[in-house]
Design a protein around this motif. Structure first.
Motif, PDB file in Angstrom:
ATOM      1  N   PHE A  64       0.863  -1.187   0.000  1.00  0.00           N
ATOM      2  CA  PHE A  64       0.000   0.000   0.000  1.00  0.00           C
ATOM      3  C   PHE A  64       0.899   1.237   0.000  1.00  0.00           C
ATOM      4  N   PRO A  65       1.225   1.758  -1.161  1.00  0.00           N
ATOM      5  CA  PRO A  65       2.172   2.890  -1.243  1.00  0.00           C
ATOM      6  C   PRO A  65       1.667   4.178  -0.608  1.00  0.00           C
ATOM      7  N   THR A  66       0.349   4.336  -0.538  1.00  0.00           N
ATOM      8  CA  THR A  66      -0.206   5.560   0.040  1.00  0.00           C
ATOM      9  C   THR A  66      -1.391   5.224   0.939  1.00  0.00           C
ATOM     10  N   TRP A  67      -1.740   6.171   1.786  1.00  0.00           N
ATOM     11  CA  TRP A  67      -2.910   6.042   2.659  1.00  0.00           C
ATOM     12  C   TRP A  67      -4.186   5.920   1.822  1.00  0.00           C
ATOM     13  N   GLU A  68      -4.264   6.694   0.751  1.00  0.00           N
ATOM     14  CA  GLU A  68      -5.448   6.671  -0.113  1.00  0.00           C
ATOM     15  C   GLU A  68      -5.616   5.318  -0.791  1.00  0.00           C
ATOM     16  N   SER A  69      -4.516   4.736  -1.257  1.00  0.00           N
ATOM     17  CA  SER A  69      -4.623   3.437  -1.932  1.00  0.00           C
ATOM     18  C   SER A  69      -5.069   2.358  -0.954  1.00  0.00           C
ATOM     19  N   PHE A  70      -4.644   2.459   0.293  1.00  0.00           N
ATOM     20  CA  PHE A  70      -5.041   1.471   1.297  1.00  0.00           C
ATOM     21  C   PHE A  70      -6.544   1.488   1.523  1.00  0.00           C
ATOM     22  N   PHE A  71      -7.132   2.683   1.602  1.00  0.00           N
ATOM     23  CA  PHE A  71      -8.560   2.779   1.872  1.00  0.00           C
ATOM     24  C   PHE A  71      -9.413   2.675   0.606  1.00  0.00           C
ATOM     25  N   SER A  72      -8.777   2.524  -0.540  1.00  0.00           N
ATOM     26  CA  SER A  72      -9.527   2.410  -1.796  1.00  0.00           C
ATOM     27  C   SER A  72      -9.536   0.988  -2.342  1.00  0.00           C
ATOM     28  N   PHE A  76     -11.049  -7.951  -3.749  1.00  0.00           N
ATOM     29  CA  PHE A  76     -10.457  -8.667  -4.884  1.00  0.00           C
ATOM     30  C   PHE A  76      -9.006  -8.232  -5.090  1.00  0.00           C
ATOM     31  N   THR A  77      -8.748  -6.930  -4.949  1.00  0.00           N
ATOM     32  CA  THR A  77      -7.388  -6.421  -5.110  1.00  0.00           C
ATOM     33  C   THR A  77      -6.480  -6.931  -4.014  1.00  0.00           C
ATOM     34  N   LEU A  78      -7.008  -7.024  -2.792  1.00  0.00           N
ATOM     35  CA  LEU A  78      -6.206  -7.554  -1.689  1.00  0.00           C
ATOM     36  C   LEU A  78      -5.804  -8.998  -1.960  1.00  0.00           C
ATOM     37  N   ARG A  79      -6.710  -9.751  -2.546  1.00  0.00           N
ATOM     38  CA  ARG A  79      -6.404 -11.157  -2.838  1.00  0.00           C
ATOM     39  C   ARG A  79      -5.329 -11.271  -3.908  1.00  0.00           C
ATOM     40  N   THR A  80      -5.448 -10.493  -4.970  1.00  0.00           N
ATOM     41  CA  THR A  80      -4.464 -10.570  -6.045  1.00  0.00           C
ATOM     42  C   THR A  80      -3.096 -10.049  -5.606  1.00  0.00           C
ATOM     43  N   SER A  81      -3.070  -9.205  -4.576  1.00  0.00           N
ATOM     44  CA  SER A  81      -1.785  -8.703  -4.090  1.00  0.00           C
ATOM     45  C   SER A  81      -1.095  -9.688  -3.155  1.00  0.00           C
ATOM     46  N   GLY A  82      -1.793 -10.782  -2.823  1.00  0.00           N
ATOM     47  CA  GLY A  82      -1.149 -11.842  -2.053  1.00  0.00           C
ATOM     48  C   GLY A  82      -1.423 -11.844  -0.567  1.00  0.00           C
ATOM     49  N   ILE A  83      -2.476 -11.146  -0.128  1.00  0.00           N
ATOM     50  CA  ILE A  83      -2.823 -11.173   1.292  1.00  0.00           C
ATOM     51  C   ILE A  83      -3.682 -12.400   1.549  1.00  0.00           C
ATOM     52  N   GLU A  84      -3.110 -13.379   2.168  1.00  0.00           N
ATOM     53  CA  GLU A  84      -3.765 -14.645   2.450  1.00  0.00           C
ATOM     54  C   GLU A  84      -3.582 -14.991   3.935  1.00  0.00           C
ATOM     55  N   PRO A  85      -4.490 -15.854   4.490  1.00  0.00           N
ATOM     56  CA  PRO A  85      -5.677 -16.453   3.886  1.00  0.00           C
ATOM     57  C   PRO A  85      -6.847 -15.467   3.829  1.00  0.00           C
ATOM     58  N   ALA A  86      -8.006 -15.984   3.434  1.00  0.00           N
ATOM     59  CA  ALA A  86      -9.177 -15.127   3.284  1.00  0.00           C
ATOM     60  C   ALA A  86      -9.564 -14.460   4.599  1.00  0.00           C
ATOM     61  N   ARG A  87      -9.383 -15.173   5.721  1.00  0.00           N
ATOM     62  CA  ARG A  87      -9.767 -14.575   7.007  1.00  0.00           C
ATOM     63  C   ARG A  87      -8.896 -13.362   7.336  1.00  0.00           C
ATOM     64  N   ALA A  88      -7.653 -13.353   6.820  1.00  0.00           N
ATOM     65  CA  ALA A  88      -6.789 -12.192   7.028  1.00  0.00           C
ATOM     66  C   ALA A  88      -7.348 -10.985   6.277  1.00  0.00           C
ATOM     67  N   ARG A  89      -7.850 -11.205   5.058  1.00  0.00           N
ATOM     68  CA  ARG A  89      -8.444 -10.105   4.288  1.00  0.00           C
ATOM     69  C   ARG A  89      -9.718  -9.602   4.957  1.00  0.00           C
ATOM     70  N   ARG A  90     -10.540 -10.538   5.426  1.00  0.00           N
ATOM     71  CA  ARG A  90     -11.775 -10.127   6.092  1.00  0.00           C
ATOM     72  C   ARG A  90     -11.469  -9.319   7.347  1.00  0.00           C
ATOM     73  N   TYR A  91     -10.486  -9.745   8.100  1.00  0.00           N
ATOM     74  CA  TYR A  91     -10.093  -9.036   9.319  1.00  0.00           C
ATOM     75  C   TYR A  91      -9.572  -7.638   8.992  1.00  0.00           C
TER      76      TYR A  91
END
Length: 224
Positions: A64-72, A76-91
């Motif tokens: 997440f290079p910027t604060w704005e990109s993190f909140f935008s 689906f984007t979180l998954r493609t960026s490699g944040i796993e597992p799914a419960r981590a993304r939901r959290y």
């Protein structure tokens, strides 16, 4: 003269009818973007936010290079960026929405932060003892203008501060304490199965809380 009625514009899904899930994602992308909240003195950047919520999420700060990109970013984007597992993304998304609503964790509403640490102090105002977010070296006038009503922090007994992760200042007899930004400060632990069921777990939680409060009292009074 022939009256011409303008047609109502309709967003058409660019995918075939057989790919309904793709159509749903397309339609979802047409919804207005949610507002991006402002950083706070306690949470000045994405790396600090991830550090606070824990669960090994700080390792993804570089995505997440910027604060704005993190909140935008969407799920689906979180998954493609490699944040796993799914419960981590939901959290992560759950905490992000909480922050967007202004529902912070401990210390999130503090305004006086020095080198990642907030100072808290008990003072008297209008005949009552209250907690303020002070700065080292504050004068009496400064203290009168500092933030009060700090969520999660209370006066356990006359003049003694109490709250999770507080570190009493030496020689203050519990009237001054610090709260440091640290990994997992806001972390919500994952549930664990406990032998004996829900009732036993609640009893154990109450016993643990009582023990922690006693330790806080003893630490503030210099007994441990």
């Amino acid at each position: 003269m022939q009256l011409r009625i303008p047609r109502r514009s309709v967003a058409v899904c660019p995918f075939s009818q057989s790919t309904s899930s793709s159509c749903k994602r397309y339609a979802h992308g047409l919804t207005p973007a949610k507002p991006v909240p402002q950083p706070t003195p306690f949470v000045p950047d994405v790396a600090t936010f991830l550090k606070l919520i824990g669960r090994e999420l700080p390792q993804h700060a570089s995505k997440f290079p910027t604060w704005e990109s993190f909140f935008s970013n969407k799920s689906f984007t979180l998954r493609t960026s490699g944040i796993e597992p799914a419960r981590a993304r939901r959290y992560l998304l759950w905490w992000r929405e909480r922050y967007r609503r202004g529902d912070f964790g401990l210390g999130g509403d503090l305004t006086e932060i020095v080198d990642g640490t907030a100072e808290l102090r008990v003072i008297e105002r209008d005949g009552k003892q209250i907690v303020v977010n002070s700065r080292p070296g504050d004068s009496a006038t400064d203290l009168e203008n500092r933030k009060t009503a700090i969520a999660g922090i209370r006066i356990l007994q006359p003049g003694v501060l109490s709250g999770p992760y507080l570190q009493p200042a030496k020689g203050s007899n519990g009237t001054i304490a610090t709260l440091k930004i640290q990994e997992g400060l806001w972390e919500v632990k994952r549930g664990q199965k406990v032998k004996g069921g829900e009732r036993k777990r609640k009893v154990q939680d109450r016993a643990d809380k009582k023990k922690r409060e006693q330790e806080e009292r003893d630490r503030a009074l210099g007994k441990i």
